[in-house]
Scaffold this motif. Structure first.
Motif, PDB file in Angstrom:
ATOM      1  N   GLY A 109       1.062  -1.333   0.614  1.00 51.01           N
ATOM      2  CA  GLY A 109      -0.391  -0.202   0.148  1.00 51.01           C
ATOM      3  C   GLY A 109       0.817   1.515  -0.033  1.00 51.01           C
ATOM      4  N   GLY A 110       1.849   1.273  -0.765  1.00 53.05           N
ATOM      5  CA  GLY A 110       2.982   2.218  -0.547  1.00 53.05           C
ATOM      6  C   GLY A 110       3.865   2.770   0.734  1.00 53.05           C
ATOM      7  N   PHE A 111       3.346   1.624   1.328  1.00 53.73           N
ATOM      8  CA  PHE A 111       4.130   1.736   3.041  1.00 53.73           C
ATOM      9  C   PHE A 111       5.575   0.702   2.802  1.00 53.73           C
ATOM     10  CE2 PHE A 111       0.323   3.257   3.374  1.00 53.73           C
ATOM     11  CZ  PHE A 111       0.850   4.713   4.064  1.00 53.73           C
ATOM     12  N   VAL A 126       3.847  -9.623   9.071  1.00 54.74           N
ATOM     13  CA  VAL A 126       4.226  -8.245   9.012  1.00 54.74           C
ATOM     14  C   VAL A 126       4.784  -7.506   9.652  1.00 54.74           C
ATOM     15  CG1 VAL A 126       3.535  -7.258   6.503  1.00 54.74           C
ATOM     16  CG2 VAL A 126       3.688  -9.974   6.676  1.00 54.74           C
ATOM     17  N   TRP A 127       5.326  -6.371   9.584  1.00 53.92           N
ATOM     18  CA  TRP A 127       5.023  -4.954   9.819  1.00 53.92           C
ATOM     19  C   TRP A 127       5.551  -4.478   8.675  1.00 53.92           C
ATOM     20  CZ3 TRP A 127       7.036  -3.952  15.022  1.00 53.92           C
ATOM     21  CH2 TRP A 127       7.797  -4.777  16.392  1.00 53.92           C
ATOM     22  N   ILE A 128       4.511  -3.077   9.247  1.00 54.74           N
ATOM     23  CA  ILE A 128       4.362  -1.949   8.258  1.00 54.74           C
ATOM     24  C   ILE A 128       4.795  -1.006   9.172  1.00 54.74           C
ATOM     25  CG2 ILE A 128       2.679  -0.888   6.515  1.00 54.74           C
ATOM     26  CD1 ILE A 128       0.849  -3.006   6.441  1.00 54.74           C
ATOM     27  N   TRP A 135       3.940   2.244  13.812  1.00 57.65           N
ATOM     28  CA  TRP A 135       4.704   0.514  13.265  1.00 57.65           C
ATOM     29  C   TRP A 135       2.940  -0.135  13.280  1.00 57.65           C
ATOM     30  CZ3 TRP A 135       8.423  -2.150  10.141  1.00 57.65           C
ATOM     31  CH2 TRP A 135       9.801  -1.369  11.058  1.00 57.65           C
ATOM     32  N   LEU A 136       2.567  -0.847  12.435  1.00 58.32           N
ATOM     33  CA  LEU A 136       1.326  -2.039  12.086  1.00 58.32           C
ATOM     34  C   LEU A 136       1.928  -3.025  12.536  1.00 58.32           C
ATOM     35  CD1 LEU A 136      -2.432  -0.519  10.604  1.00 58.32           C
ATOM     36  CD2 LEU A 136      -1.433  -2.886  10.349  1.00 58.32           C
ATOM     37  N   LEU A 137       1.262  -3.691  12.991  1.00 64.66           N
ATOM     38  CA  LEU A 137       1.567  -5.102  12.819  1.00 64.66           C
ATOM     39  C   LEU A 137       0.522  -6.019  12.729  1.00 64.66           C
ATOM     40  CD1 LEU A 137       2.992  -7.017  15.356  1.00 64.66           C
ATOM     41  CD2 LEU A 137       3.492  -5.014  15.242  1.00 64.66           C
ATOM     42  N   LEU A 138       0.324  -7.635  11.655  1.00 61.26           N
ATOM     43  CA  LEU A 138      -0.320  -8.430  11.540  1.00 61.26           C
ATOM     44  C   LEU A 138       0.960  -9.812  12.536  1.00 61.26           C
ATOM     45  CD1 LEU A 138      -3.420  -8.767   9.987  1.00 61.26           C
ATOM     46  CD2 LEU A 138      -2.227 -10.496  10.790  1.00 61.26           C
ATOM     47  N   VAL A 149      -0.126 -10.795   4.323  1.00 71.69           N
ATOM     48  CA  VAL A 149       0.416  -9.941   3.470  1.00 71.69           C
ATOM     49  C   VAL A 149      -1.978  -9.633   2.949  1.00 71.69           C
ATOM     50  CG1 VAL A 149       0.896  -9.304   0.801  1.00 71.69           C
ATOM     51  CG2 VAL A 149       2.110  -9.952   3.279  1.00 71.69           C
ATOM     52  N   LYS A 150      -1.746 -10.742   2.265  1.00 76.50           N
ATOM     53  CA  LYS A 150      -3.796 -10.510   1.758  1.00 76.50           C
ATOM     54  C   LYS A 150      -4.664 -10.063   2.911  1.00 76.50           C
ATOM     55  CE  LYS A 150      -7.895 -13.335  -0.379  1.00 76.50           C
ATOM     56  NZ  LYS A 150      -8.015 -15.017  -0.456  1.00 76.50           N
ATOM     57  N   LEU A 151      -4.471 -10.663   3.908  1.00 75.73           N
ATOM     58  CA  LEU A 151      -5.180  -9.725   5.132  1.00 75.73           C
ATOM     59  C   LEU A 151      -5.495  -8.409   5.397  1.00 75.73           C
ATOM     60  CD1 LEU A 151      -5.960 -12.317   7.899  1.00 75.73           C
ATOM     61  CD2 LEU A 151      -7.824 -11.844   7.089  1.00 75.73           C
ATOM     62  N   LEU A 152      -3.894  -8.101   5.133  1.00 75.64           N
ATOM     63  CA  LEU A 152      -3.260  -6.453   5.881  1.00 75.64           C
ATOM     64  C   LEU A 152      -3.617  -5.539   4.586  1.00 75.64           C
ATOM     65  CD1 LEU A 152      -0.036  -7.188   7.276  1.00 75.64           C
ATOM     66  CD2 LEU A 152      -2.137  -6.164   8.378  1.00 75.64           C
TER      67      LEU A 152
END
Length: 165
Positions: A109-111, A126-128, A135-138, A149-152
């Motif tokens: 998503g550009g991040f 996955v850390w964004i 940071w956003l992570l799942l 990645v699909k969920l994010l």
């Protein structure tokens, strides 16, 4: 799941500063923005104020599967990222590894993002990087990086980046 979540929190806490929270985004705004994932039940959201950053998130479950979604935000949030300092230079190589995990660098998503997959196949995270402000992570036990990645891909990353400013 508890092992993977413990590893995530240890990374976040170990690589963070130790001072009082100041300039961290409002916990309430972050809690209201937590995503709903179709087919997954959101458990009780949580928040954990730490020194110079705040962590907000929720556990999600579906049958016997579960994952955790978290946002780490505040002045020291960038230092709470997934990589030990000595591995930072490996970003340009696209991937690196430690004895426990593989790290892959990509954009979502550009991040800038980092996929961490445990070598023992116990799970992935996955850390964004939210514009170097948080940071956003799942992450979840038994999950593969591509599944995360699909969920994010369904999360409004720009909204979270706006909230952590």
């Amino acid at each position: 799941m508890k092992l993977l979540l413990s590893v995530i929190l240890i990374f976040a806490l170990f690589f963070s500063g130790v001072e009082m929270i100041s300039g961290a985004p409002a916990v309430e705004a972050l809690l209201k923005t937590l995503p709903r994932f179709e087919g997954w039940k959101m458990e009780s959201p949580f928040s954990m104020p730490e020194d110079e950053f705040v962590t907000v998130g929720a556990d999600y479950s579906r049958g016997d599967r579960s994952f955790q979604f978290m946002v780490i935000a505040g002045p020291e949030a960038p230092s709470a990222g997934p990589l030990p300092e000595e591995l930072e230079e490996d970003r340009t190589a696209g991937s690196t590894e430690t004895a426990e995990a593989w790290f892959s660098f990509f954009s979502l998503g550009g991040f800038p993002a980092v996929k961490v997959e445990m070598k023992d196949e116990s799970g992935a995270t996955v850390w964004i990087d939210l514009e170097s402000r948080g940071w956003l992570l799942l992450g979840g036990d038994g999950m593969k990086g591509d599944e995360i990645v699909k969920l994010l891909g369904k999360v409004n990353l720009k909204e979270f980046a706006r909230l952590v400013r």
